[in-house]
Design an enzyme around this catalytic site. Structure first.
Site, PDB file in Angstrom:
ATOM      1  N   LYS A   1       0.843  -1.189   0.000  1.00 45.30           N
ATOM      2  CA  LYS A   1       0.000   0.000   0.000  1.00 45.30           C
ATOM      3  C   LYS A   1       0.885   1.249   0.000  1.00 45.30           C
ATOM      4  O   LYS A   1       1.730   1.404   0.866  1.00 45.30           O
ATOM      5  CB  LYS A   1      -0.906   0.020   1.247  1.00 45.30           C
ATOM      6  N   HIS A   2       0.686   2.101  -0.986  1.00 46.12           N
ATOM      7  CA  HIS A   2       1.407   3.371  -1.062  1.00 46.12           C
ATOM      8  C   HIS A   2       2.914   3.177  -0.930  1.00 46.12           C
ATOM      9  O   HIS A   2       3.594   3.822  -0.146  1.00 46.12           O
ATOM     10  CB  HIS A   2       0.866   4.359  -0.036  1.00 46.12           C
TER      11      HIS A   2
ATOM     12  N   ASN B   1      12.232   6.117   7.492  1.00 43.34           N
ATOM     13  CA  ASN B   1      12.797   5.113   8.380  1.00 43.34           C
ATOM     14  C   ASN B   1      11.824   3.934   8.511  1.00 43.34           C
ATOM     15  O   ASN B   1      10.614   4.111   8.459  1.00 43.34           O
ATOM     16  CB  ASN B   1      13.032   5.702   9.769  1.00 43.34           C
TER      17      ASN B   1
ATOM     18  N   HIS C   1      13.870   5.249  -0.633  1.00 42.81           N
ATOM     19  CA  HIS C   1      13.028   6.417  -0.886  1.00 42.81           C
ATOM     20  C   HIS C   1      12.691   6.506  -2.370  1.00 42.81           C
ATOM     21  O   HIS C   1      13.451   6.011  -3.199  1.00 42.81           O
ATOM     22  CB  HIS C   1      13.732   7.703  -0.461  1.00 42.81           C
TER      23      HIS C   1
END
Length: 392
Positions: free
Chosen positions: A66-67, A231, A392
Protein backbone atom coordinates in the site's frame (compact mmCIF):
# COMPACT_ATOMS: atom_id res chain seq x y z
CA UNK A 1 5.83 -2.37 -26.16
CA UNK A 2 8.18 0.46 -25.16
CA UNK A 3 5.69 2.61 -23.27
CA UNK A 4 2.27 2.59 -21.67
CA UNK A 5 0.11 5.68 -21.25
CA UNK A 6 -1.53 6.04 -17.84
CA UNK A 7 -4.77 7.79 -16.90
CA UNK A 8 -2.89 10.22 -14.62
CA UNK A 9 0.03 10.36 -12.19
CA UNK A 10 -0.11 10.26 -8.38
CA UNK A 11 -3.15 12.56 -8.47
CA UNK A 12 -5.82 13.21 -11.13
CA UNK A 13 -4.43 16.67 -11.90
CA UNK A 14 -1.00 15.27 -12.79
CA UNK A 15 -1.16 14.72 -16.54
CA UNK A 16 0.24 13.45 -18.81
CA UNK A 17 1.49 10.22 -17.28
CA UNK A 18 3.20 7.13 -18.65
CA UNK A 19 5.72 4.40 -17.97
CA UNK A 20 8.33 3.73 -20.64
CA UNK A 21 11.72 2.23 -21.45
CA UNK A 22 14.52 4.28 -22.97
CA UNK A 23 16.01 1.07 -24.37
CA UNK A 24 14.27 -2.20 -25.08
CA UNK A 25 10.69 -3.11 -24.29
CA UNK A 26 8.71 -3.04 -21.07
CA UNK A 27 9.27 -6.32 -19.15
CA UNK A 28 5.60 -6.57 -18.26
CA UNK A 29 2.19 -7.07 -19.80
CA UNK A 30 -1.18 -5.84 -18.56
CA UNK A 31 -3.54 -8.81 -18.85
CA UNK A 32 -6.56 -7.04 -17.38
CA UNK A 33 -7.61 -3.66 -16.07
CA UNK A 34 -5.83 -0.34 -16.36
CA UNK A 35 -3.18 0.03 -13.65
CA UNK A 36 -2.32 3.56 -12.61
CA UNK A 37 0.87 5.35 -11.60
CA UNK A 38 0.78 4.32 -7.92
CA UNK A 39 -0.33 0.80 -8.91
CA UNK A 40 2.84 0.40 -10.95
CA UNK A 41 5.01 1.82 -8.17
CA UNK A 42 3.52 -0.74 -5.79
CA UNK A 43 3.73 -3.54 -8.35
CA UNK A 44 7.38 -3.03 -9.23
CA UNK A 45 8.56 -2.52 -5.65
CA UNK A 46 6.59 -5.50 -4.37
CA UNK A 47 7.76 -7.74 -7.22
CA UNK A 48 11.38 -7.05 -6.30
CA UNK A 49 10.62 -7.93 -2.68
CA UNK A 50 8.98 -11.30 -3.38
CA UNK A 51 11.53 -12.25 -6.02
CA UNK A 52 14.30 -11.61 -3.51
CA UNK A 53 12.46 -13.45 -0.71
CA UNK A 54 12.04 -16.49 -2.96
CA UNK A 55 15.72 -16.43 -3.94
CA UNK A 56 16.84 -16.10 -0.30
CA UNK A 57 14.55 -18.70 1.28
CA UNK A 58 13.66 -21.05 -1.57
CA UNK A 59 9.99 -20.66 -0.61
CA UNK A 60 7.10 -19.15 -2.58
CA UNK A 61 6.62 -15.60 -1.34
CA UNK A 62 3.95 -12.92 -1.38
CA UNK A 63 3.59 -9.28 -0.42
CA UNK A 64 0.68 -6.94 0.19
CA UNK A 65 1.61 -3.35 -0.73
CA UNK A 66 0.00 0.00 0.00
CA UNK A 67 1.41 3.37 -1.06
CA UNK A 68 4.86 2.02 -1.94
CA UNK A 69 5.45 0.17 1.34
CA UNK A 70 4.53 -3.38 2.33
CA UNK A 71 1.60 -3.91 4.68
CA UNK A 72 2.63 -7.56 4.84
CA UNK A 73 5.18 -9.99 3.43
CA UNK A 74 5.51 -13.72 3.98
CA UNK A 75 6.87 -17.02 2.75
CA UNK A 76 4.88 -20.21 2.25
CA UNK A 77 4.99 -21.95 5.60
CA UNK A 78 1.99 -24.05 6.72
CA UNK A 79 -0.81 -22.25 8.52
CA UNK A 80 -1.86 -23.38 11.97
CA UNK A 81 -5.58 -23.78 12.66
CA UNK A 82 -5.44 -20.54 14.64
CA UNK A 83 -3.89 -18.59 11.76
CA UNK A 84 -6.34 -20.12 9.29
CA UNK A 85 -9.16 -18.80 11.45
CA UNK A 86 -7.82 -15.28 12.09
CA UNK A 87 -6.89 -14.94 8.40
CA UNK A 88 -10.42 -16.11 7.48
CA UNK A 89 -9.29 -18.90 5.15
CA UNK A 90 -10.50 -21.82 7.27
CA UNK A 91 -13.35 -22.40 4.82
CA UNK A 92 -11.09 -23.10 1.83
CA UNK A 93 -9.55 -26.47 2.62
CA UNK A 94 -5.85 -27.03 1.98
CA UNK A 95 -4.12 -24.00 0.49
CA UNK A 96 -1.48 -24.18 -2.23
CA UNK A 97 1.96 -22.88 -1.20
CA UNK A 98 1.59 -19.55 -3.01
CA UNK A 99 -1.95 -19.10 -1.66
CA UNK A 100 -0.59 -19.82 1.82
CA UNK A 101 2.08 -17.13 1.35
CA UNK A 102 -0.53 -14.56 0.32
CA UNK A 103 -2.92 -15.51 3.12
CA UNK A 104 -0.07 -14.76 5.55
CA UNK A 105 0.95 -11.51 3.84
CA UNK A 106 -2.63 -10.23 3.70
CA UNK A 107 -3.63 -11.53 7.11
CA UNK A 108 -0.88 -9.94 9.18
CA UNK A 109 -2.31 -6.41 9.03
CA UNK A 110 -5.71 -6.58 7.40
CA UNK A 111 -6.49 -2.93 8.13
CA UNK A 112 -3.44 -1.73 6.21
CA UNK A 113 -3.90 -4.31 3.44
CA UNK A 114 -7.39 -3.06 2.55
CA UNK A 115 -7.16 -2.06 -1.14
CA UNK A 116 -3.68 -3.52 -1.56
CA UNK A 117 -1.56 -4.32 -4.60
CA UNK A 118 -0.35 -7.91 -4.45
CA UNK A 119 2.92 -9.48 -5.57
CA UNK A 120 3.44 -13.23 -5.99
CA UNK A 121 6.81 -14.87 -6.59
CA UNK A 122 5.23 -17.87 -8.33
CA UNK A 123 2.47 -18.53 -10.83
CA UNK A 124 -0.91 -17.41 -9.52
CA UNK A 125 -3.15 -20.47 -9.26
CA UNK A 126 -6.92 -20.77 -8.88
CA UNK A 127 -6.71 -21.02 -5.09
CA UNK A 128 -4.77 -17.76 -4.81
CA UNK A 129 -7.12 -16.08 -7.28
CA UNK A 130 -10.05 -17.21 -5.12
CA UNK A 131 -8.44 -15.53 -2.11
CA UNK A 132 -7.89 -12.35 -4.12
CA UNK A 133 -11.42 -12.37 -5.51
CA UNK A 134 -13.04 -11.96 -2.11
CA UNK A 135 -10.70 -9.27 -0.76
CA UNK A 136 -10.75 -5.53 -1.51
CA UNK A 137 -7.63 -5.26 -3.65
CA UNK A 138 -6.43 -3.08 -6.53
CA UNK A 139 -4.37 -5.59 -8.46
CA UNK A 140 -1.74 -8.29 -8.64
CA UNK A 141 1.65 -8.83 -10.29
CA UNK A 142 3.06 -12.31 -10.85
CA UNK A 143 5.31 -14.13 -13.33
CA UNK A 144 2.32 -16.00 -14.73
CA UNK A 145 -1.28 -17.11 -14.18
CA UNK A 146 -3.05 -20.38 -14.75
CA UNK A 147 -6.02 -20.12 -17.16
CA UNK A 148 -8.41 -20.79 -14.27
CA UNK A 149 -6.83 -18.08 -12.13
CA UNK A 150 -6.99 -15.57 -14.97
CA UNK A 151 -10.68 -16.28 -15.50
CA UNK A 152 -11.38 -15.68 -11.79
CA UNK A 153 -9.38 -12.45 -11.68
CA UNK A 154 -10.85 -11.05 -14.89
CA UNK A 155 -14.31 -11.38 -13.35
CA UNK A 156 -13.32 -9.41 -10.23
CA UNK A 157 -14.44 -5.81 -9.72
CA UNK A 158 -16.78 -5.93 -12.72
CA UNK A 159 -13.91 -6.85 -15.01
CA UNK A 160 -11.61 -3.96 -14.05
CA UNK A 161 -9.23 -5.73 -11.65
CA UNK A 162 -5.61 -5.01 -12.53
CA UNK A 163 -3.58 -8.08 -13.54
CA UNK A 164 0.08 -7.67 -14.54
CA UNK A 165 2.42 -10.36 -15.81
CA UNK A 166 6.12 -9.62 -15.22
CA UNK A 167 9.03 -11.26 -17.01
CA UNK A 168 10.84 -13.05 -14.16
CA UNK A 169 14.11 -13.02 -16.13
CA UNK A 170 14.17 -9.23 -16.52
CA UNK A 171 17.30 -7.60 -15.05
CA UNK A 172 17.26 -3.79 -14.83
CA UNK A 173 20.16 -1.50 -15.65
CA UNK A 174 22.61 -1.26 -12.71
CA UNK A 175 22.19 2.52 -12.64
CA UNK A 176 18.81 3.96 -11.65
CA UNK A 177 17.53 7.50 -12.07
CA UNK A 178 14.66 9.64 -10.83
CA UNK A 179 13.69 13.27 -11.21
CA UNK A 180 12.77 15.70 -8.44
CA UNK A 181 11.91 19.31 -9.25
CA UNK A 182 13.34 18.93 -12.74
CA UNK A 183 16.67 17.65 -11.40
CA UNK A 184 17.81 14.11 -12.20
CA UNK A 185 19.21 11.92 -9.43
CA UNK A 186 21.36 8.93 -10.29
CA UNK A 187 22.66 6.05 -8.18
CA UNK A 188 23.67 2.43 -8.40
CA UNK A 189 20.83 0.03 -7.64
CA UNK A 190 20.82 -1.52 -4.17
CA UNK A 191 21.93 -5.03 -5.15
CA UNK A 192 23.13 -6.14 -1.70
CA UNK A 193 22.35 -9.77 -0.87
CA UNK A 194 20.71 -10.02 2.53
CA UNK A 195 21.02 -13.79 2.93
CA UNK A 196 24.82 -13.54 3.24
CA UNK A 197 25.85 -15.40 6.44
CA UNK A 198 28.54 -12.75 7.02
CA UNK A 199 25.79 -10.28 7.94
CA UNK A 200 25.16 -12.24 11.13
CA UNK A 201 28.76 -12.79 12.25
CA UNK A 202 29.21 -9.61 14.31
CA UNK A 203 27.18 -10.36 17.44
CA UNK A 204 28.19 -7.95 20.23
CA UNK A 205 25.58 -9.15 22.76
CA UNK A 206 26.13 -11.74 25.48
CA UNK A 207 23.51 -13.98 23.85
CA UNK A 208 24.98 -15.03 20.51
CA UNK A 209 22.60 -17.79 19.44
CA UNK A 210 20.42 -17.40 16.37
CA UNK A 211 18.27 -20.43 15.61
CA UNK A 212 17.80 -21.40 11.97
CA UNK A 213 14.25 -20.04 12.18
CA UNK A 214 15.52 -16.76 13.66
CA UNK A 215 18.03 -16.32 10.82
CA UNK A 216 15.29 -16.97 8.28
CA UNK A 217 13.01 -14.44 9.96
CA UNK A 218 15.76 -11.83 10.20
CA UNK A 219 16.48 -12.26 6.48
CA UNK A 220 12.76 -11.77 5.77
CA UNK A 221 12.79 -8.64 7.94
CA UNK A 222 15.82 -7.16 6.16
CA UNK A 223 14.52 -7.90 2.66
CA UNK A 224 11.15 -6.40 3.60
CA UNK A 225 12.90 -3.27 4.90
CA UNK A 226 14.89 -2.98 1.66
CA UNK A 227 11.60 -2.13 -0.10
CA UNK A 228 9.93 -0.13 2.71
CA UNK A 229 9.91 3.67 2.82
CA UNK A 230 12.43 4.77 5.46
CA UNK A 231 12.80 5.11 8.38
CA UNK A 232 11.49 1.60 8.89
CA UNK A 233 11.41 -1.28 11.36
CA UNK A 234 9.98 -4.77 10.79
CA UNK A 235 8.89 -7.47 13.27
CA UNK A 236 8.80 -11.04 11.88
CA UNK A 237 7.62 -14.34 13.34
CA UNK A 238 7.29 -17.78 11.76
CA UNK A 239 8.14 -16.62 8.25
CA UNK A 240 5.94 -13.55 8.02
CA UNK A 241 6.10 -9.87 8.84
CA UNK A 242 3.72 -9.21 11.74
CA UNK A 243 4.40 -5.50 12.17
CA UNK A 244 5.94 -2.94 9.79
CA UNK A 245 6.62 0.66 10.76
CA UNK A 246 7.33 2.72 7.63
CA UNK A 247 8.21 6.29 6.75
CA UNK A 248 8.61 7.71 10.25
CA UNK A 249 11.03 10.54 11.00
CA UNK A 250 12.01 9.03 14.37
CA UNK A 251 13.22 5.45 14.74
CA UNK A 252 11.51 4.97 18.10
CA UNK A 253 8.23 5.89 16.43
CA UNK A 254 8.92 3.20 13.81
CA UNK A 255 9.59 0.69 16.57
CA UNK A 256 6.43 1.64 18.46
CA UNK A 257 4.24 1.63 15.35
CA UNK A 258 5.52 -1.74 14.16
CA UNK A 259 5.36 -3.13 17.70
CA UNK A 260 1.76 -2.04 18.13
CA UNK A 261 0.90 -3.81 14.87
CA UNK A 262 2.69 -6.94 16.06
CA UNK A 263 0.72 -6.79 19.31
CA UNK A 264 -2.57 -6.48 17.41
CA UNK A 265 -1.62 -9.50 15.28
CA UNK A 266 -1.01 -11.48 18.46
CA UNK A 267 -4.14 -10.19 20.23
CA UNK A 268 -6.27 -11.34 17.31
CA UNK A 269 -5.36 -14.87 18.42
CA UNK A 270 -6.80 -14.31 21.92
CA UNK A 271 -9.76 -16.64 22.57
CA UNK A 272 -12.08 -13.70 23.25
CA UNK A 273 -11.29 -12.23 19.84
CA UNK A 274 -11.45 -15.51 17.96
CA UNK A 275 -14.86 -16.23 19.46
CA UNK A 276 -16.50 -12.86 18.85
CA UNK A 277 -20.18 -13.60 17.96
CA UNK A 278 -20.48 -11.69 14.68
CA UNK A 279 -23.87 -11.31 13.06
CA UNK A 280 -24.32 -13.53 10.00
CA UNK A 281 -23.30 -11.98 6.72
CA UNK A 282 -21.24 -9.12 8.17
CA UNK A 283 -19.00 -7.55 5.52
CA UNK A 284 -15.34 -8.51 5.72
CA UNK A 285 -14.23 -4.89 6.06
CA UNK A 286 -16.78 -4.21 8.83
CA UNK A 287 -15.64 -7.33 10.67
CA UNK A 288 -11.96 -6.32 10.41
CA UNK A 289 -12.66 -2.77 11.56
CA UNK A 290 -14.75 -4.06 14.47
CA UNK A 291 -11.97 -6.40 15.62
CA UNK A 292 -9.46 -3.56 15.46
CA UNK A 293 -11.65 -1.29 17.60
CA UNK A 294 -12.56 -4.12 20.03
CA UNK A 295 -8.87 -4.75 20.71
CA UNK A 296 -8.12 -1.03 21.20
CA UNK A 297 -8.75 1.32 24.12
CA UNK A 298 -11.82 2.57 22.21
CA UNK A 299 -13.66 -0.74 22.57
CA UNK A 300 -16.80 1.03 23.80
CA UNK A 301 -17.21 2.39 20.26
CA UNK A 302 -18.41 -1.09 19.25
CA UNK A 303 -19.67 -2.37 22.62
CA UNK A 304 -21.98 0.42 23.78
CA UNK A 305 -25.73 -0.25 23.85
CA UNK A 306 -27.37 0.43 20.51
CA UNK A 307 -24.06 -0.11 18.69
CA UNK A 308 -22.97 -3.65 19.47
CA UNK A 309 -26.19 -5.02 17.97
CA UNK A 310 -24.97 -3.90 14.52
CA UNK A 311 -22.02 -6.28 14.73
CA UNK A 312 -22.72 -9.04 17.24
CA UNK A 313 -25.51 -11.48 18.07
CA UNK A 314 -24.79 -10.92 21.77
CA UNK A 315 -22.72 -8.34 23.61
CA UNK A 316 -19.11 -9.56 24.05
CA UNK A 317 -17.14 -9.11 27.23
CA UNK A 318 -14.47 -6.41 27.18
CA UNK A 319 -10.92 -7.57 26.54
CA UNK A 320 -9.40 -5.84 29.56
CA UNK A 321 -6.05 -4.10 29.71
CA UNK A 322 -4.82 -6.72 32.17
CA UNK A 323 -5.89 -9.53 29.83
CA UNK A 324 -4.17 -7.85 26.90
CA UNK A 325 -0.91 -7.38 28.82
CA UNK A 326 -0.95 -10.99 29.98
CA UNK A 327 -1.60 -12.29 26.45
CA UNK A 328 1.06 -10.10 24.81
CA UNK A 329 3.57 -11.34 27.39
CA UNK A 330 3.14 -14.86 25.96
CA UNK A 331 4.47 -13.87 22.52
CA UNK A 332 8.06 -15.07 22.08
CA UNK A 333 10.78 -15.72 19.50
CA UNK A 334 10.00 -12.60 17.47
CA UNK A 335 12.73 -11.29 15.14
CA UNK A 336 13.24 -7.61 14.45
CA UNK A 337 15.11 -5.78 11.71
CA UNK A 338 15.90 -2.08 11.39
CA UNK A 339 16.95 -0.30 8.19
CA UNK A 340 19.63 1.65 10.10
CA UNK A 341 21.19 1.72 13.55
CA UNK A 342 19.22 2.09 16.75
CA UNK A 343 20.37 5.35 18.36
CA UNK A 344 19.14 4.52 21.88
CA UNK A 345 18.15 1.55 24.01
CA UNK A 346 14.54 2.75 24.18
CA UNK A 347 13.96 0.90 20.90
CA UNK A 348 15.07 -2.35 22.53
CA UNK A 349 12.85 -1.71 25.56
CA UNK A 350 9.84 -1.34 23.23
CA UNK A 351 10.79 -4.34 21.11
CA UNK A 352 11.13 -6.54 24.19
CA UNK A 353 7.52 -5.80 25.14
CA UNK A 354 6.40 -7.46 21.89
CA UNK A 355 8.41 -10.65 22.35
CA UNK A 356 11.53 -9.75 20.36
CA UNK A 357 14.42 -12.15 21.05
CA UNK A 358 16.51 -11.62 17.89
CA UNK A 359 17.62 -8.37 16.24
CA UNK A 360 19.54 -7.42 13.10
CA UNK A 361 20.52 -3.78 12.68
CA UNK A 362 23.32 -1.82 11.07
CA UNK A 363 25.16 -0.74 14.22
CA UNK A 364 27.43 2.27 14.32
CA UNK A 365 25.62 4.55 16.76
CA UNK A 366 27.63 6.52 19.32
CA UNK A 367 25.30 4.83 21.85
CA UNK A 368 25.86 1.26 20.65
CA UNK A 369 27.02 0.41 24.17
CA UNK A 370 23.65 1.43 25.60
CA UNK A 371 21.78 -0.56 22.95
CA UNK A 372 23.94 -3.63 23.60
CA UNK A 373 23.50 -3.42 27.39
CA UNK A 374 19.73 -3.14 26.98
CA UNK A 375 19.73 -6.29 24.83
CA UNK A 376 21.84 -8.05 27.46
CA UNK A 377 19.33 -7.08 30.15
CA UNK A 378 16.66 -9.12 28.32
CA UNK A 379 18.83 -11.89 26.85
CA UNK A 380 18.31 -10.66 23.27
CA UNK A 381 20.74 -11.77 20.55
CA UNK A 382 21.64 -8.87 18.24
CA UNK A 383 23.76 -8.79 15.09
CA UNK A 384 25.43 -5.67 13.73
CA UNK A 385 25.07 -6.18 9.97
CA UNK A 386 26.98 -3.05 8.97
CA UNK A 387 24.34 -2.57 6.25
CA UNK A 388 21.96 0.36 5.94
CA UNK A 389 18.77 -0.18 3.94
CA UNK A 390 17.26 3.25 3.34
CA UNK A 391 14.65 3.31 0.58
CA UNK A 392 13.03 6.42 -0.89
Amino acid sequence: MKELALKYGCNPNQKPSRIFMTEGELPLEVLNGRPGYINFLDALNSWQLVKELKAATGLPSAASFKHVSPAGAAVALPLSDTLRKIYFVDDLGELSPIACAYARARGADRMSSYGDFVALSDTCDAMTATLLKREVSDGVIAPDYTPEALDILRAKRKGTYNVIRINPDYVPDPIERKQVFGITFEQGRNEIKLDDPALFENIPTQCKTFTAEARRDLIIALITLKYTQSNSVCYVKDGQAIGIGAGQQSRIHCTRLAGNKADIWWLRQHPKVMNLPFVPGIRRADRDNTIDVYISEDHDDVLSDGIWQQFFTEKPEVLTLEEKKAWIAQNTKVALGSDAFFPFGDNIERAHKSGVEFIAQAGGSVRDDHVISTCDKYGIAMAFTGVRLFHH
